[in-house]
Design a protein around this motif. Sequence first.
Motif, short mmCIF file in Angstrom:
data_model
loop_
_atom_site.label_atom_id
_atom_site.label_comp_id
_atom_site.label_asym_id
_atom_site.label_seq_id
_atom_site.Cartn_x
_atom_site.Cartn_y
_atom_site.Cartn_z
N SER A 14 -4.49 2.44 -12.37
CA SER A 14 -5.37 3.59 -12.09
C SER A 14 -6.29 3.30 -10.91
N ARG A 15 -6.82 2.09 -10.85
CA ARG A 15 -7.72 1.73 -9.76
C ARG A 15 -7.00 1.79 -8.42
N VAL A 16 -5.77 1.29 -8.36
CA VAL A 16 -5.00 1.34 -7.11
C VAL A 16 -4.71 2.79 -6.73
N PHE A 17 -4.34 3.62 -7.71
CA PHE A 17 -4.06 5.03 -7.43
C PHE A 17 -5.31 5.76 -6.93
N ASN A 18 -6.44 5.52 -7.57
CA ASN A 18 -7.66 6.26 -7.27
C ASN A 18 -8.39 5.77 -6.01
N GLU A 19 -8.39 4.47 -5.77
CA GLU A 19 -9.18 3.91 -4.68
C GLU A 19 -8.34 3.52 -3.45
N GLY A 20 -7.03 3.44 -3.62
CA GLY A 20 -6.17 3.01 -2.52
C GLY A 20 -5.63 4.18 -1.73
N PHE A 21 -4.74 3.87 -0.80
CA PHE A 21 -4.08 4.91 -0.01
C PHE A 21 -2.58 4.77 -0.22
N SER A 22 -1.85 5.83 0.09
CA SER A 22 -0.41 5.80 -0.15
C SER A 22 0.38 6.15 1.10
N VAL A 23 1.60 5.62 1.15
CA VAL A 23 2.55 5.90 2.21
C VAL A 23 3.89 6.06 1.51
N ALA A 24 4.73 6.97 2.02
CA ALA A 24 6.00 7.22 1.34
C ALA A 24 7.13 7.45 2.32
N ASN A 25 8.33 7.22 1.82
CA ASN A 25 9.54 7.69 2.47
C ASN A 25 10.37 8.36 1.37
N ARG A 26 11.62 8.64 1.61
CA ARG A 26 12.41 9.39 0.63
C ARG A 26 12.67 8.61 -0.65
N GLN A 27 12.71 7.29 -0.57
CA GLN A 27 13.08 6.48 -1.74
C GLN A 27 11.91 5.86 -2.48
N PHE A 28 10.81 5.59 -1.78
CA PHE A 28 9.70 4.86 -2.39
C PHE A 28 8.35 5.41 -1.95
N VAL A 29 7.37 5.27 -2.84
CA VAL A 29 5.97 5.53 -2.51
C VAL A 29 5.26 4.20 -2.73
N ILE A 30 4.43 3.80 -1.80
CA ILE A 30 3.67 2.57 -1.97
C ILE A 30 2.18 2.89 -1.88
N TYR A 31 1.44 2.47 -2.89
CA TYR A 31 -0.02 2.60 -2.91
C TYR A 31 -0.60 1.23 -2.56
N VAL A 32 -1.61 1.22 -1.71
CA VAL A 32 -2.20 -0.03 -1.23
C VAL A 32 -3.71 0.00 -1.50
N LEU A 33 -4.21 -1.07 -2.11
CA LEU A 33 -5.64 -1.21 -2.33
C LEU A 33 -6.09 -2.56 -1.79
N PRO A 34 -6.86 -2.59 -0.68
CA PRO A 34 -7.37 -3.86 -0.16
C PRO A 34 -8.33 -4.50 -1.16
#
Length: 119
Positions: A14-34
């Motif tokens: 939840s913390r990564v989803f709420n405080e991080g940012f996301s980038v996606a392509n057709r196959q994957f979504v990646i959430y990043v939290l420094p």
Amino acid sequence: MKKEHRIKRSDEFSRVFNEGFSVANRQFVIYVLPKEGQDFFRVGLSVSKKIGNAVTRNRVKRLIRTFFQEHEQAISGERDYVIIARKPAVDMTYEQVKGSLWHVCKKAKIIQPKVRAHK
């Protein structure tokens, strides 16, 4: 993957989803939290039941884990990552998964400079 390199708890996701940012392509979504002061990166995987049965989901997770183990030196530390697999990932070979994940990691700017992909 070592235990300390995994995200398992719901509140950590939840913390990564709420405080991080996301980038996606057709196959994957990646959430990043420094995360300052963390010497390594941690990875959480999310593969929905919509993707397929347990065997299929576990195969996709295994391919993603293998990518992160192979490219451990190239991926920036001090961050938490949550990777969400989308439906097209089911029919991909490991080489295709590797290319797709490399692409989404480059879009998220988490690949360290001067490190080349193992193709």
